[in-house]
Write a protein that holds these residues in place. Structure first.
Motif, PDB file in Angstrom:
ATOM      1  N   ALA A  47     -50.092 -97.350 -27.443  1.00 54.23           N
ATOM      2  CA  ALA A  47     -48.950 -96.555 -26.996  1.00 54.23           C
ATOM      3  C   ALA A  47     -49.506 -95.317 -26.308  1.00 54.23           C
ATOM      4  O   ALA A  47     -50.697 -95.012 -26.413  1.00 54.23           O
ATOM      5  CB  ALA A  47     -48.043 -96.175 -28.164  1.00 54.23           C
ATOM      6  N   GLY A  48     -48.637 -94.596 -25.596  1.00 55.70           N
ATOM      7  CA  GLY A  48     -49.129 -93.418 -24.886  1.00 55.70           C
ATOM      8  C   GLY A  48     -48.068 -92.339 -24.747  1.00 55.70           C
ATOM      9  O   GLY A  48     -46.871 -92.629 -24.645  1.00 55.70           O
ATOM     10  N   LEU A  49     -48.500 -91.096 -24.776  1.00 57.71           N
ATOM     11  CA  LEU A  49     -47.654 -89.941 -24.488  1.00 57.71           C
ATOM     12  C   LEU A  49     -47.848 -89.623 -23.013  1.00 57.71           C
ATOM     13  O   LEU A  49     -48.916 -89.171 -22.603  1.00 57.71           O
ATOM     14  CB  LEU A  49     -48.049 -88.763 -25.383  1.00 57.71           C
ATOM     15  N   VAL A  50     -46.822 -89.892 -22.218  1.00 62.46           N
ATOM     16  CA  VAL A  50     -46.940 -89.855 -20.766  1.00 62.46           C
ATOM     17  C   VAL A  50     -45.915 -88.885 -20.182  1.00 62.46           C
ATOM     18  O   VAL A  50     -45.018 -88.406 -20.879  1.00 62.46           O
ATOM     19  CB  VAL A  50     -46.722 -91.264 -20.180  1.00 62.46           C
ATOM     20  N   ARG A  51     -46.056 -88.636 -18.883  1.00 57.52           N
ATOM     21  CA  ARG A  51     -45.073 -87.822 -18.157  1.00 57.52           C
ATOM     22  C   ARG A  51     -44.203 -88.736 -17.293  1.00 57.52           C
ATOM     23  O   ARG A  51     -44.707 -89.614 -16.604  1.00 57.52           O
ATOM     24  CB  ARG A  51     -45.770 -86.775 -17.289  1.00 57.52           C
ATOM     25  N   VAL A  84     -46.662 -99.699 -33.771  1.00 51.95           N
ATOM     26  CA  VAL A  84     -45.917 -98.977 -32.736  1.00 51.95           C
ATOM     27  C   VAL A  84     -44.600 -98.456 -33.315  1.00 51.95           C
ATOM     28  O   VAL A  84     -44.205 -97.306 -33.078  1.00 51.95           O
ATOM     29  CB  VAL A  84     -45.653 -99.882 -31.518  1.00 51.95           C
ATOM     30  N   GLU A  85     -43.917 -99.276 -34.101  1.00 54.02           N
ATOM     31  CA  GLU A  85     -42.672 -98.846 -34.743  1.00 54.02           C
ATOM     32  C   GLU A  85     -42.924 -97.664 -35.678  1.00 54.02           C
ATOM     33  O   GLU A  85     -42.105 -96.740 -35.767  1.00 54.02           O
ATOM     34  CB  GLU A  85     -42.051-100.008 -35.523  1.00 54.02           C
ATOM     35  N   GLY A 117     -41.228 -93.941 -35.268  1.00 54.04           N
ATOM     36  CA  GLY A 117     -40.551 -93.242 -36.352  1.00 54.04           C
ATOM     37  C   GLY A 117     -41.092 -91.841 -36.559  1.00 54.04           C
ATOM     38  O   GLY A 117     -40.342 -90.902 -36.824  1.00 54.04           O
ATOM     39  N   ILE A 118     -42.398 -91.674 -36.408  1.00 49.45           N
ATOM     40  CA  ILE A 118     -43.012 -90.353 -36.597  1.00 49.45           C
ATOM     41  C   ILE A 118     -42.555 -89.381 -35.523  1.00 49.45           C
ATOM     42  O   ILE A 118     -42.145 -88.252 -35.814  1.00 49.45           O
ATOM     43  CB  ILE A 118     -44.550 -90.482 -36.622  1.00 49.45           C
ATOM     44  N   VAL A 119     -42.608 -89.790 -34.250  1.00 48.61           N
ATOM     45  CA  VAL A 119     -42.230 -88.863 -33.171  1.00 48.61           C
ATOM     46  C   VAL A 119     -40.732 -88.578 -33.174  1.00 48.61           C
ATOM     47  O   VAL A 119     -40.290 -87.540 -32.676  1.00 48.61           O
ATOM     48  CB  VAL A 119     -42.676 -89.379 -31.788  1.00 48.61           C
ATOM     49  N   ARG A 134     -35.310 -97.666 -41.691  1.00 57.04           N
ATOM     50  CA  ARG A 134     -35.040 -98.254 -40.382  1.00 57.04           C
ATOM     51  C   ARG A 134     -36.223 -99.119 -39.948  1.00 57.04           C
ATOM     52  O   ARG A 134     -37.367 -98.685 -39.976  1.00 57.04           O
ATOM     53  CB  ARG A 134     -34.801 -97.157 -39.349  1.00 57.04           C
ATOM     54  N   GLY A 135     -35.926-100.298 -39.547  1.00 55.34           N
ATOM     55  CA  GLY A 135     -36.968-101.209 -39.079  1.00 55.34           C
ATOM     56  C   GLY A 135     -37.684-101.936 -40.196  1.00 55.34           C
ATOM     57  O   GLY A 135     -38.565-102.734 -39.954  1.00 55.34           O
ATOM     58  N   ARG A 136     -37.318-101.640 -41.439  1.00 58.57           N
ATOM     59  CA  ARG A 136     -37.959-102.315 -42.558  1.00 58.57           C
ATOM     60  C   ARG A 136     -36.900-103.013 -43.398  1.00 58.57           C
ATOM     61  O   ARG A 136     -35.795-102.505 -43.555  1.00 58.57           O
ATOM     62  CB  ARG A 136     -38.710-101.312 -43.449  1.00 58.57           C
ATOM     63  N   PRO A 137     -37.210-104.178 -43.969  1.00 57.91           N
ATOM     64  CA  PRO A 137     -36.208-104.852 -44.801  1.00 57.91           C
ATOM     65  C   PRO A 137     -35.919-104.058 -46.057  1.00 57.91           C
ATOM     66  O   PRO A 137     -36.825-103.538 -46.711  1.00 57.91           O
ATOM     67  CB  PRO A 137     -36.877-106.198 -45.137  1.00 57.91           C
TER      68      PRO A 137
END
Length: 265
Positions: free
Chosen positions: A57-61, A185-186, A190-192, A201-204
């Protein structure tokens, strides 16, 4: 070693000016067994780095080429103009794009601002990088309009910056390959987004455990009957108290009889 036995890891790309430290710290606290590696890339290279799987993943502009990529906008930066400390614009609180009309405004090749009508007069040549443009500002060649984080990144004691409210703004986003939205990635999404460690969320969600009728029945048997206990206690207390009173009264009467003097005739 097979792929199933490989130690999981996460690679995060980031562009100049973006500071992922807070999110990396939270990742290390929540997933201490999954090392996170930072991969520095230029703003122009960010999309290709993700598509080439150089990072998960990336932090982009923004804007970026969205072909095969997903992106979540995170925040928008203030745009500023970088000027020498002795420049007249250093004496005001903010500068408009129109105020730059008579100045040379440098346009580096790695510029990330999406201008419709670029302010100021163009330089004879475009600097290769923002860092090169900052050096030219220090040399008195021209001014530079950039996101505030880049002005801070390339800070010099002889330069300062002022906000330009009517300039385009730079948006920072989290991006990743759309077809590779993995569990890790999920986790980073969730962190950001500020989800707590207990977020489901995203977990059973685990199924609720039914109560045991046998346990409930046992608890009911163990619970004493309030009325019965009170009656028994009250009866014992009353009996004891009554017995003592009777014996005390009888003894007292006998004592009084024995102590009465006899009259002599």
């Amino acid at each position: 070693m097979t792929s199933s036995e490989e130690t999981p890891s996460f690679r995060l790309a980031y562009v100049p000016g973006v500071t992922p430290g807070k999110w990396v710290r939270i990742w290390n606290e929540r997933l201490p067994d999954v090392p996170l590696t930072l991969v520095g890339v230029s703003a122009a290279e960010a999309s290709d780095a993700l598509r080439g799987r150089e990072a998960d993943a990336g932090l982009v502009r923004l804007p970026i080429d969205r072909t095969a990529l997903s992106a979540i906008p995170l925040y928008t930066e203030t745009t500023v103009v970088v000027v020498p400390k002795d420049h007249v614009m250093a004496t005001v609180d903010e500068v408009s794009a129109e105020d730059l009309a008579d100045d040379i405004v440098l346009h580096p090749l790695d510029d990330t601002l999406d201008w419709e009508d670029r302010p100021g007069r163009p330089a004879n040549e475009r600097p290769a990088t923002t860092a090169d443009a900052v050096e030219l500002v220090a040399a008195g060649v021209g001014l530079l309009v950039v996101p505030q984080s880049l002005a801070r990144l390339h800070h010099r004691k002889d330069l300062t910056y002022r906000p330009v409210p009517d300039a385009p703004e730079s948006r920072v986003a989290l991006s990743w390959l759309e077809d590779e939205t993995t569990d890790l990635v999920e986790e980073f999404i969730g962190i950001v987004r500020g989800r707590t460690v207990n977020s489901t969320r995203g977990r059973p969600k685990p199924p609720a455990q039914p109560k045991s009728k046998r346990a409930d029945a046992g608890a009911a048997r163990r619970k004493p009957a309030a009325g019965k206990a009170t009656g028994q206690s009250g009866g014992r207390s009353a009996g004891k108290s009554g017995g003592k009173s009777t014996r005390a009264g009888s003894g007292g009467a006998r004592a009084a009889k024995r102590g009465k003097p006899r009259r002599r005739s």
